[in-house]
Design an enzyme around this catalytic site. Structure first.
Site, PDB file in Angstrom:
ATOM      1  N   HIS A 238      11.163 -31.079  19.055  1.00  0.00           N
ATOM      2  CA  HIS A 238      11.167 -31.878  20.281  1.00  0.00           C
ATOM      3  C   HIS A 238      12.606 -31.862  20.812  1.00  0.00           C
ATOM      4  O   HIS A 238      13.551 -31.826  20.034  1.00  0.00           O
ATOM      5  CB  HIS A 238      10.750 -33.299  19.895  1.00  0.00           C
ATOM      6  CG  HIS A 238      10.503 -34.222  21.042  1.00  0.00           C
ATOM      7  ND1 HIS A 238      11.513 -34.838  21.732  1.00  0.00           N
ATOM      8  CD2 HIS A 238       9.346 -34.656  21.606  1.00  0.00           C
ATOM      9  CE1 HIS A 238      10.988 -35.616  22.668  1.00  0.00           C
ATOM     10  NE2 HIS A 238       9.678 -35.520  22.627  1.00  0.00           N
TER      11      HIS A 238
ATOM     12  N   ASP B 226      12.911 -35.752  11.418  1.00  0.00           N
ATOM     13  CA  ASP B 226      12.337 -36.413  12.591  1.00  0.00           C
ATOM     14  C   ASP B 226      10.903 -36.778  12.222  1.00  0.00           C
ATOM     15  O   ASP B 226      10.020 -35.927  12.193  1.00  0.00           O
ATOM     16  CB  ASP B 226      12.378 -35.448  13.780  1.00  0.00           C
ATOM     17  CG  ASP B 226      11.640 -36.005  14.999  1.00  0.00           C
ATOM     18  OD1 ASP B 226      11.077 -37.114  14.910  1.00  0.00           O
ATOM     19  OD2 ASP B 226      11.631 -35.312  16.030  1.00  0.00           O
TER      20      ASP B 226
ATOM     21  N   GLN C 115       6.271 -37.981  14.478  1.00  0.00           N
ATOM     22  CA  GLN C 115       4.835 -37.673  14.442  1.00  0.00           C
ATOM     23  C   GLN C 115       4.235 -37.762  13.051  1.00  0.00           C
ATOM     24  O   GLN C 115       3.035 -37.552  12.886  1.00  0.00           O
ATOM     25  CB  GLN C 115       4.582 -36.267  15.005  1.00  0.00           C
ATOM     26  CG  GLN C 115       4.935 -36.099  16.467  1.00  0.00           C
ATOM     27  CD  GLN C 115       4.070 -36.937  17.410  1.00  0.00           C
ATOM     28  OE1 GLN C 115       3.047 -37.497  17.011  1.00  0.00           O
ATOM     29  NE2 GLN C 115       4.484 -37.027  18.648  1.00  0.00           N
TER      30      GLN C 115
ATOM     31  N   LYS D 268       4.908 -45.148  18.613  1.00  0.00           N
ATOM     32  CA  LYS D 268       3.897 -44.154  18.234  1.00  0.00           C
ATOM     33  C   LYS D 268       3.065 -44.639  17.045  1.00  0.00           C
ATOM     34  O   LYS D 268       2.096 -44.004  16.661  1.00  0.00           O
ATOM     35  CB  LYS D 268       4.556 -42.818  17.900  1.00  0.00           C
ATOM     36  CG  LYS D 268       5.142 -42.133  19.142  1.00  0.00           C
ATOM     37  CD  LYS D 268       5.610 -40.731  18.810  1.00  0.00           C
ATOM     38  CE  LYS D 268       6.661 -40.223  19.749  1.00  0.00           C
ATOM     39  NZ  LYS D 268       6.132 -39.693  20.999  1.00  0.00           N
TER      40      LYS D 268
ATOM     41  N   CYS E 219       8.026 -31.691  25.907  1.00  0.00           N
ATOM     42  CA  CYS E 219       9.434 -31.813  25.488  1.00  0.00           C
ATOM     43  C   CYS E 219       9.772 -30.819  24.392  1.00  0.00           C
ATOM     44  O   CYS E 219      10.544 -31.119  23.471  1.00  0.00           O
ATOM     45  CB  CYS E 219       9.781 -33.222  25.022  1.00  0.00           C
ATOM     46  SG  CYS E 219       9.595 -34.453  26.285  1.00  0.00           S
TER      47      CYS E 219
HETATM   48  C1  LIG Z   1       8.449 -34.863  17.160  1.00  0.00           C
HETATM   49  C2  LIG Z   1       9.056 -35.875  18.079  1.00  0.00           C
HETATM   50  N1  LIG Z   1      10.345 -36.184  17.957  1.00  0.00           N
HETATM   51  C3  LIG Z   1      10.934 -37.094  18.736  1.00  0.00           C
HETATM   52  C4  LIG Z   1      10.238 -37.748  19.724  1.00  0.00           C
HETATM   53  C5  LIG Z   1      10.971 -38.711  20.595  1.00  0.00           C
HETATM   54  O1  LIG Z   1      10.466 -39.989  20.495  1.00  0.00           O
HETATM   55  P1  LIG Z   1      10.997 -41.108  21.473  1.00  0.00           P
HETATM   56  O2  LIG Z   1      10.780 -40.615  22.849  1.00  0.00           O
HETATM   57  O3  LIG Z   1      10.166 -42.304  21.138  1.00  0.00           O
HETATM   58  O4  LIG Z   1      12.440 -41.306  21.165  1.00  0.00           O
HETATM   59  C6  LIG Z   1       8.890 -37.454  19.895  1.00  0.00           C
HETATM   60  C7  LIG Z   1       8.109 -38.146  20.941  1.00  0.00           C
HETATM   61  O5  LIG Z   1       7.623 -37.644  21.900  1.00  0.00           O
HETATM   62  C8  LIG Z   1       8.291 -36.494  19.059  1.00  0.00           C
HETATM   63  O6  LIG Z   1       6.998 -36.172  19.212  1.00  0.00           O
END
Ligand SMILES: Cc1ncc(COP(=O)(O)O)c(C=O)c1O
Lengths: 404, 144
Positions: free
Chosen positions: A116, A193, A196, A219, A359
């Protein structure tokens, strides 16, 4: 069959929809919404500041939430839990406070092309500032990062590996343990990270071999605006603060300051106690349902989507052929139809899916697709949701003017 | 939201666009981007010495709405003066805002098939991408 958990979520009654975008943000159960209200009605004061009862109640709720999170992910102590706004902020904290101070020119940072943007841009920044080399692991088509790929890309100079535990596009689980073992051999750190993964599977930071774990409350059914960074105590002790200001100091003079002890050193300014309190209730709800049951729901429904899609030869699913390897995430394309048109057509029947680059533009480019549609499942989904979704998908090409 | 938008006109222009490709003797070229969607359009126009748009073509990728909208637009402006093309563009924007009169819609001809976009806020950007790109191109060349 319908899912009895649905009744725990007011949105399904008050704004009925077939919600298949939980990878973007989950729906919230009554217990979480009620907890936020309860906080504001009965505990609302600035925590950590006032010496009066209400402020102490707020402080207690906030710290109780921290203990709950620590226990939830197997942290060594609540002091290792830093509350942030979201996974993005948590990852940036690591890049700014850790990478910029503990990596040096010539070191290597390894990540993957499936990240992401939130777990890619901080490392691009850090690598550039430090003069470190940023190296990307490339997965196979099913999302697997092989041993050979790791052998090729992870050299003794690698001092930090950052990877998603679960990809938000492919849904695959990455080999965090192996990556951690490799970077630890070099005396480096493993940044995970967990945005998910933490909502969908039991994550124990020790078993994972991680040094840092980032995730977002929203999430996993918690409120917006609360996220978590877990890190090993000795790392947090050594790192300088990320943001400076109120509530993170021990003593301030005109010449400088000494920092408060963990975790407060990393929580500058007024914190988000209602968010933390709501997150605690979300974790409670998650545990009551149980990860085994969540996994069963997600796997069965993913398989149901795969089965239906297998009859439509114009649909292509990204990632593994095995529905069990998707963590409830199904990204797909339909020949001749742009994902934004797919999602508009589904929206006409209140079927909510995501369309776009998710993203993860570099991954899209790597896979040779511009955009994809994505359906993502969670514990409140059921066969009726999947059938409504699949029935609409069957109609898409016809609506767009194709013969079949 | 209704699905009226995906009617015969839009689908036909999306699946079998008349003007997708390049023109060899284009006098202006411009890229239009819609970064949130990843839509990307390269618009080419051949404008004669008297200011008449003699030919047009587009390339790039995007959703049905952005692709059909630009194809219909090119159909509409070929043979027209620059001024008339800008006027049509203004009427198109009016339609997207839900403010077009029946006469405006008449003049917009096939482009009126996109009228319901005014009820699809998430897709407005797709519908106007080609038109915005053309507007920018023609305004830029004002003093040529
Ligand atoms: C794998 C992953 N990392 C990071 C994020 C970023 O999360 P947030 O926008 O809540 O900071 C997301 C969310 O879309 C994600 O799916």
């Amino acid at each position: 069959m319908s899912n009895i958990l649905k009744k725990d979520f007011p949105v399904f009654e008050k704004a009925p929809c077939v919600y298949l975008d939980s990878a973007a943000t989950a729906q919230r159960p009554y217990v979480v919404i009620d907890a936020v209200k309860e906080f504001y009605e009965t505990m609302n004061a600035n925590p950590l500041r006032g010496l009066y009862e209400l402020s102490m109640a707020a402080t207690q709720a906030y710290e109780e939430a921290r203990e709950c999170v620590a226990d939830f992910i197997g942290a060594g102590s609540p002091g290792e839990i830093i509350f942030t706004r979201n996974a993005t902020e948590s990852l940036n904290l690591v890049a700014y406070s850790y990478a910029l101070n503990f990596l040096k020119e010539g070191d290597e940072i390894v990540t993957t092309v499936m990240e992401h943007h939130s777990n890619m841009l901080p490392w691009q920044m850090a690598a550039e500032k430090i003069g470190a080399k940023l190296i990307y692991l490339e997965p196979g088509e099913d999302g697997t990062i092989t041993e050979e790929e790791m052998d090729r890309k992870i050299s003794p100079k690698c001092k930090l590996i950052a990877a998603a535990h679960v990809s938000n596009v492919l849904g695959c689980i990455n080999p965090i343990k192996e990556l951690a073992d490799r970077v630890h051999k070099n005396g480096g750190v493993m940044v995970v990270d967990g945005a998910q993964s933490v909502p969908h599977m039991e994550v124990d930071v020790k078993e994972l071999g991680a040094d840092f774990l980032a995730f977002s409350g929203h999430k996993l059914m918690g409120p917006f605006g609360i996220g978590v960074l877990w890190a090993k105590r000795e790392l947090l002790e050594a790192m300088p603060p990320f943001l400076r200001g109120g509530e993170m100091i021990e003593y301030v003079s005109l010449d400088g300051a000494t920092w408060a002890e963990l975790p407060h050193k990393f929580e500058a300014g007024t914190v988000n106690p209602s968010g933390a309190y709501g997150l605690m209730k979300a974790i409670g709800y998650l545990k009551d349902v149980g990860f085994d049951r969540i996994r069963k729901i997600e796997d069965e429904l993913t398989a149901r989507i795969f089965d239906a899609f297998s009859e439509m030869e114009y649909i292509h699913i990204l990632g593994s052929d095995d529905p069990k390897k998707h963590t409830g995430i199904v990204s797909f394309t339909i020949d001749g139809v742009h994902p934004h048109d797919i999602s508009s057509i589904l929206d006409s029947e209140n079927v909510d899916i995501r369309a776009g680059h998710h993203c993860a533009q570099p991954l899209m480019e790597y896979l040779g697709v511009m955009n994809t549609a994505r359906a993502s499942l969670y514990l409140y989904n059921d066969e009726e949701d999947v059938d409504a979704f699949v029935n609409m998908i069957r109609k898409v090409r016809g609506i767009m003017g194709y013969e079949s | 939201m209704s699905l009226n938008i995906y009617g015969e006109i839009l689908n036909e222009h999306n699946i079998r666009p008349t003007h997708k490709g390049n023109i060899a003797d284009a006098t202006i070229r411009l890229e239009g981007k819609n970064p949130t969607c990843g839509d990307d359009i390269y618009l080419e126009l051949k404008v004669g010495e008297d200011g008449t748009i003699e030919d047009g073509a587009f390339n790039g990728s995007g959703c049905a709405i952005s692709q059909a909208s630009v194809d219909i637009m090119i159909d509409l402006i070929i043979g027209e003066s620059k001024e008339r093309a800008l006027e049509l563009c203004e009427k198109f924007m009016k339609m997207i805002r839900g403010e077009a009169s029946p006469e405006d819609l008449d003049e917009l001809d096939e482009a009126a098939a996109l009228k319901d976009i005014s009820h699809m806020p998430a897709r407005v950007k797709c519908a106007v991408l080609g038109w915005h790109t053309m507007e920018e191109m023609l305004k830029k060349t004002d003093d040529l």
